[in-house]
Design an enzyme around this catalytic site. Sequence first.
Site, short mmCIF file in Angstrom:
data_model
loop_
_atom_site.label_atom_id
_atom_site.label_comp_id
_atom_site.label_asym_id
_atom_site.label_seq_id
_atom_site.Cartn_x
_atom_site.Cartn_y
_atom_site.Cartn_z
N SER A 129 3.56 5.03 8.07
CA SER A 129 2.30 5.78 7.93
C SER A 129 1.68 6.09 9.29
CB SER A 129 1.30 5.00 7.08
OG SER A 129 1.75 4.90 5.75
N GLU A 244 11.78 -0.65 -2.10
CA GLU A 244 10.46 -1.26 -2.04
C GLU A 244 9.86 -1.37 -3.43
OE1 GLU A 244 6.08 -0.59 0.12
OE2 GLU A 244 7.67 0.89 0.39
N GLU A 385 -0.95 8.13 -8.08
CA GLU A 385 -0.99 9.58 -8.34
C GLU A 385 0.36 10.22 -8.02
OE1 GLU A 385 -4.96 7.98 -8.05
OE2 GLU A 385 -3.26 7.86 -6.68
#
Length: 398
Positions: A129, A244, A385
């Site tokens: 990220s 993951e 989402e």
Amino acid sequence: MDLRFTDEELAFREEVREFFRTSLPDPIRRRMIEGHHPSKDDLVTWSRILNAKGWAVPHWPVEWGGTGWSPVKQYIFRDELQQAPAPEPLAFGVSMVGPVIYTFGNDDQKRRFLPRIANLDDWWCQGFSEPGAGSDLASLKTTAKRDGDHYIVNGQKTWTTLAQHADWIFCLARTDSAVKKQEGISFLLIDMKTPGITVRPIQTIDGGHEVNEVFLDDVRVPVENLVGQENKGWDYAKFLLGNERVGIARIGISKARLKRVRELASLERVGDVPLIEIPRFREKLAAVEVELKALEMTQLRVVAAEGRREKGKPDPASSILKIKGSEIQQATTELLMEVVGPFALPYQPEEEGRNEPTDGPDWASTIAPTYFNWRKISIYGGSNEIQKNIIAKAILGF
């Protein structure tokens, strides 16, 4: 589909349960039950106990320390580990970069890194990220430019969990900016002691130091630390994220938490009545338990189908498990908040050497921080989402 365990699997569960009962050090068990984060020393100690038993990396290939267990036995092991409760092995090594290395890495990388990951000799963190590149990870701006036998890496990573402890970071960096954004990314292994790396803490809502910013300024990375092919890092990242999400429902953790809810609700009283006997509270608790049982059945169906799935292809059902698993984990923290009541209000950080008395019961201090910290569960590993979009595309065909 018969979801009952065989006699052999039930005997295996008892073997695993007995090992956790006798081999997990009591101080670590107590900290886990009370909701404290395991320390670095806790994780190292427990990982090496598991590795000595041959159980540190059960899902890996046998030649690199795996057990050769069936998917069902791996499920049982994980479930019992979480219910013990025991610290889970450091995921950044055993579930993320380790599988990438043994699947796509060269022989030198396998020999160099895999045994050290299994024994937690090297602590890994994840450099994915970035500011502005979280859910849209392919938009990352960190660059790696070839300079002879090295890449020169520049950029910034954020939300880097436990980077303050890390010896190594696995990093996505852009090596070609002239192609489609997913096609110009490479997967690099970077020694955290390399000059040019700066780690800065980010204080989280619970007052802890779990995540960090990592800055890379002209960091020289040997070309030998490139995993697989240059510009193929996006494929390796998708493979990693699929791994993951294996077990991300964390059913065993929710079972242990609900057991803790029942235990504490039996101690707390509303007037003269234990909270566990209040009908409205019992209804809430029962509703979560029913949802957890349904999720466990879904997880077992996925496990039973694992042998029939195309190897290396992620199961979109993992997105269902991720969504519902994270919702149930958060629901367990809400129940604990209801149990602790007003004693959740004082801010009582975990500080070494702190000797002031806590406000309320001894067990109260970790409940509110855990509640706030676990808001992240529906975000990491791919936000819920995003998981719904995956389900719509892969399962429903939208």
